[in-house]
Motif scaffolding. Structure first.
Motif, PDB file in Angstrom:
ATOM      1  N   ILE A   1      -7.902 -10.231  -4.462  1.00  0.00           N
ATOM      2  CA  ILE A   1      -8.902  -9.262  -4.012  1.00  0.00           C
ATOM      3  C   ILE A   1      -9.537  -9.679  -2.689  1.00  0.00           C
ATOM      4  O   ILE A   1      -9.759  -8.844  -1.812  1.00  0.00           O
ATOM      5  CB  ILE A   1      -9.960  -9.014  -5.116  1.00  0.00           C
ATOM      6  N   SER A   2      -9.771 -10.965  -2.511  1.00  0.00           N
ATOM      7  CA  SER A   2     -10.412 -11.336  -1.239  1.00  0.00           C
ATOM      8  C   SER A   2      -9.442 -11.169  -0.071  1.00  0.00           C
ATOM      9  O   SER A   2      -9.865 -10.801   1.030  1.00  0.00           O
ATOM     10  CB  SER A   2     -11.042 -12.730  -1.295  1.00  0.00           C
ATOM     11  N   VAL A   3      -8.160 -11.378  -0.307  1.00  0.00           N
ATOM     12  CA  VAL A   3      -7.185 -11.143   0.772  1.00  0.00           C
ATOM     13  C   VAL A   3      -7.169  -9.649   1.137  1.00  0.00           C
ATOM     14  O   VAL A   3      -7.179  -9.278   2.317  1.00  0.00           O
ATOM     15  CB  VAL A   3      -5.771 -11.638   0.367  1.00  0.00           C
ATOM     16  N   ALA A   4      -7.198  -8.793   0.127  1.00  0.00           N
ATOM     17  CA  ALA A   4      -7.226  -7.351   0.409  1.00  0.00           C
ATOM     18  C   ALA A   4      -8.491  -6.980   1.173  1.00  0.00           C
ATOM     19  O   ALA A   4      -8.463  -6.192   2.121  1.00  0.00           O
ATOM     20  CB  ALA A   4      -7.136  -6.558  -0.893  1.00  0.00           C
TER      21      ALA A   4
ATOM     22  N   PRO B   1       0.805  -1.212   0.000  1.00  0.00           N
ATOM     23  CA  PRO B   1       0.000   0.000   0.000  1.00  0.00           C
ATOM     24  C   PRO B   1       0.845   1.272   0.000  1.00  0.00           C
ATOM     25  O   PRO B   1       1.978   1.275   0.473  1.00  0.00           O
ATOM     26  CB  PRO B   1      -0.796  -0.104   1.303  1.00  0.00           C
ATOM     27  N   LEU B   2       0.252   2.334  -0.565  1.00  0.00           N
ATOM     28  CA  LEU B   2       0.873   3.650  -0.522  1.00  0.00           C
ATOM     29  C   LEU B   2       0.073   4.443   0.505  1.00  0.00           C
ATOM     30  O   LEU B   2      -1.031   4.893   0.208  1.00  0.00           O
ATOM     31  CB  LEU B   2       0.782   4.316  -1.897  1.00  0.00           C
ATOM     32  N   GLY B   3       0.582   4.566   1.703  1.00  0.00           N
ATOM     33  CA  GLY B   3      -0.163   5.248   2.765  1.00  0.00           C
ATOM     34  C   GLY B   3      -1.495   4.562   2.993  1.00  0.00           C
ATOM     35  O   GLY B   3      -1.547   3.361   3.272  1.00  0.00           O
ATOM     36  N   ASN B   4      -2.596   5.309   2.831  1.00  0.00           N
ATOM     37  CA  ASN B   4      -3.937   4.766   3.051  1.00  0.00           C
ATOM     38  C   ASN B   4      -4.553   4.186   1.787  1.00  0.00           C
ATOM     39  O   ASN B   4      -5.759   3.990   1.725  1.00  0.00           O
ATOM     40  CB  ASN B   4      -4.874   5.873   3.557  1.00  0.00           C
ATOM     41  N   VAL B   5      -3.741   3.983   0.774  1.00  0.00           N
ATOM     42  CA  VAL B   5      -4.280   3.473  -0.486  1.00  0.00           C
ATOM     43  C   VAL B   5      -3.744   2.062  -0.762  1.00  0.00           C
ATOM     44  O   VAL B   5      -2.543   1.845  -0.860  1.00  0.00           O
ATOM     45  CB  VAL B   5      -3.935   4.425  -1.654  1.00  0.00           C
ATOM     46  N   ILE B   6      -4.687   1.135  -0.847  1.00  0.00           N
ATOM     47  CA  ILE B   6      -4.330  -0.252  -1.183  1.00  0.00           C
ATOM     48  C   ILE B   6      -4.559  -0.374  -2.689  1.00  0.00           C
ATOM     49  O   ILE B   6      -5.612   0.020  -3.183  1.00  0.00           O
ATOM     50  CB  ILE B   6      -5.284  -1.255  -0.492  1.00  0.00           C
ATOM     51  N   TYR B   7      -3.599  -0.880  -3.415  1.00  0.00           N
ATOM     52  CA  TYR B   7      -3.805  -0.942  -4.860  1.00  0.00           C
ATOM     53  C   TYR B   7      -3.383  -2.296  -5.425  1.00  0.00           C
ATOM     54  O   TYR B   7      -2.625  -3.039  -4.805  1.00  0.00           O
ATOM     55  CB  TYR B   7      -3.058   0.199  -5.578  1.00  0.00           C
ATOM     56  N   PHE B   8      -3.883  -2.561  -6.638  1.00  0.00           N
ATOM     57  CA  PHE B   8      -3.512  -3.778  -7.366  1.00  0.00           C
ATOM     58  C   PHE B   8      -2.916  -3.360  -8.697  1.00  0.00           C
ATOM     59  O   PHE B   8      -3.510  -2.559  -9.427  1.00  0.00           O
ATOM     60  CB  PHE B   8      -4.747  -4.638  -7.666  1.00  0.00           C
ATOM     61  N   MET B   9      -1.762  -3.884  -9.015  1.00  0.00           N
ATOM     62  CA  MET B   9      -1.169  -3.672 -10.336  1.00  0.00           C
ATOM     63  C   MET B   9      -0.459  -4.980 -10.719  1.00  0.00           C
ATOM     64  O   MET B   9       0.748  -5.056 -10.777  1.00  0.00           O
ATOM     65  CB  MET B   9      -0.186  -2.504 -10.300  1.00  0.00           C
TER      66      MET B   9
END
Ligand SMILES: *Cc1c(COP(=O)(O)O)cnc(C)c1O
Length: 433
Positions: free
Chosen positions: A423-426, A401-409
């Motif tokens: 996605i389910s783990v996130a 994550p970037l700070g408070n942002v969880i992202y997928f790439m």
């Protein structure tokens, strides 16, 4: 953490200073030694595997240890490993430059090889300034967007705006001005930001060499996204005010946003485009600055030490890296990568809907093969990104994550089943905060 991993970690911490890391964190936070990787998976020394949901810092496209890229690189290894690119050339560099010119926005006709993203940005900034100088104009200032990221060397850092990386070095930086990035993905936000851009140009365009932007997605700026209208308007205004447009497609290039290059969403051709990261499919450092024939011609004259672009790096245009890039482009040619990605990103979009129901989710946004979930209600000191990271690792998914942002790439070869897991783990990680 047990046996072999732990032993590797100890050996590492004796001598290695890691990037973008407060090293003391590793007194409690395990370092993951990777023994091997295949497809979307990283394998550690204790036999655990992790889905590489961030494509190893946004570089990997077609999986780790991709059989086709491996084969091409092995062939090249026995032919030519490296040679200087001044006064000499080689087939992979020539072929790759032709291919890039063929697929890039139309006006980009020349390829300058560099060897990493930040250096490509540095070269583009220098070229832009130097172009104006060769034409008798002094324009020592660069303009960039708030919340932007263009790398970490001094010039690249100067045009960036992520304070975490920049603030400490403020006194060392080169001249830079910033205009607001569109505040969200709406067309109104794009129009408002274009209005601000024109205001700056009206006052200062005669001092500004170039506007540099990350088209559509500000990666390190927490995956902030904006509408293509902004790019179209920025292209129009930069032309009108004799300012270059540098499209930094280091992260967005090679299909990440749903098109080969993000500029295509706005149907624009910038004066400079920087490419790296996915360029070699995530295999080796390589970058290029692509530019127009007009800019190239401003440097083209009888030898005069002030007019030529005397910039170089030792590993410029490395043949192995060029071959990795050629193999990567072959894969785009041989299969419908963008079409397959479109289906996967639609699938991801569906899956992300349920995040909106979580109380701590502020916004879910997506552009092509990049998706981000912004959380709210936390202080920076809570380091919730780290909590999600640690949780996900235990479940076999690498999220960063970037700070408070969880992202997928993820790498493009990720399967639908692996998308479900990722996605389910996130989701569980965020829900459990
Ligand atoms: C990663 C990145 C860079 C810097 O590239 P490095 O190879 O890490 O130096 C520059 N611009 C953008 C948009 C990036 O995402």
């Amino acid at each position: 953490m047990s046996g072999k991993n732990s032993e590797m970690m100890q050996r590492d911490l004796e001598v290695i200073w890691h990037p973008c890391t407060q090293m003391k964190d590793h007194e409690t936070l395990p370092l993951i030694p990777v023994a091997s990787a295949k497809g979307v998976y990283l394998y550690d020394f204790d036999g655990n595997k992790y889905i590489d949901a961030v494509s190893s810092w946004w570089v990997n496209l077609f999986g780790h240890s991709n059989p086709y890229i491996n084969e091409k690189m092995k062939e090249q290894l026995d032919t030519l490993e490296h040679v200087l690119l001044a006064g000499f050339t080689h087939k992979p560099a020539i072929e790759l430059a032709h291919k890039l010119v063929n697929i890039a926005p139309q006006a980009l006709q020349k390829v300058f090889y560099v060897d990493n993203g930040s250096s490509a940005v540095e070269a583009a900034l220098k070229m832009s300034y130097h172009y104006h100088l060769n034409r008798g104009k002094r324009k020592p200032v660069f303009l960039s967007l708030t919340n932007s990221y263009h790398g970490e060397t001094i010039g690249a850092l100067s045009v960036g705006d992520v304070s975490l990386y920049k603030e400490t070095y403020e006194q060392l930086l080169i001249q830079n001005m910033q205009v607001p990035v569109p505040y969200n993905q709406s067309q109104e936000a794009a129009q408002r930001a274009l209005y601000d851009l024109e205001k700056v140009f009206k006052a200062d365009a005669d001092r500004i060499a170039a506007l540099i932007v990350e088209p559509l997605i500000q990666g390190a700026g927490s995956m902030h996204m904006y509408h293509p209208d902004y790019l179209e308007g920025a292209r129009r205004l930069t032309k009108a005010y004799d300012v270059h447009l540098i499209a930094d497609e280091i992260m967005t290039g090679f299909g990440r946003t749903g098109r080969m290059f993000a500029c295509e969403h706005a149907n624009i051709s910038p004066d400079f485009m920087t490419l790296s990261k996915g360029l070699t499919g995530g295999y080796l450092p390589l970058s290029v600055v692509m530019t127009t024939d007009e800019i190239y011609q401003a440097f083209y004259c009888d030898y005069n030490e002030h007019k030529a672009f005397l910039h170089s790096h030792s590993y410029t245009g490395n043949p192995l890296a060029c071959v990795a890039a050629l193999a990567t482009l072959d894969i785009f040619e041989k299969s419908d990568v963008l079409g397959d990605n479109r289906k996967k990103s639609d699938y991801i979009k569906e899956k992300l809907k349920r995040f909106n129901a979580l109380e701590n989710v502020k916004e879910v946004r997506q552009q092509g093969m990049v998706a981000a979930i912004e959380l709210e209600g936390y202080r920076a000191s809570e380091r919730i990104g780290l909590k999600v990271y640690t949780y996900a690792l235990k479940q076999g998914v690498l999220l960063r994550p970037l700070g408070n942002v969880i992202y997928f790439m993820p790498p493009y070869i990720i399967t639908y089943e692996e998308i479900d897991t990722m996605i389910s783990v996130a989701y569980e990680g965020i829900k459990g905060l």
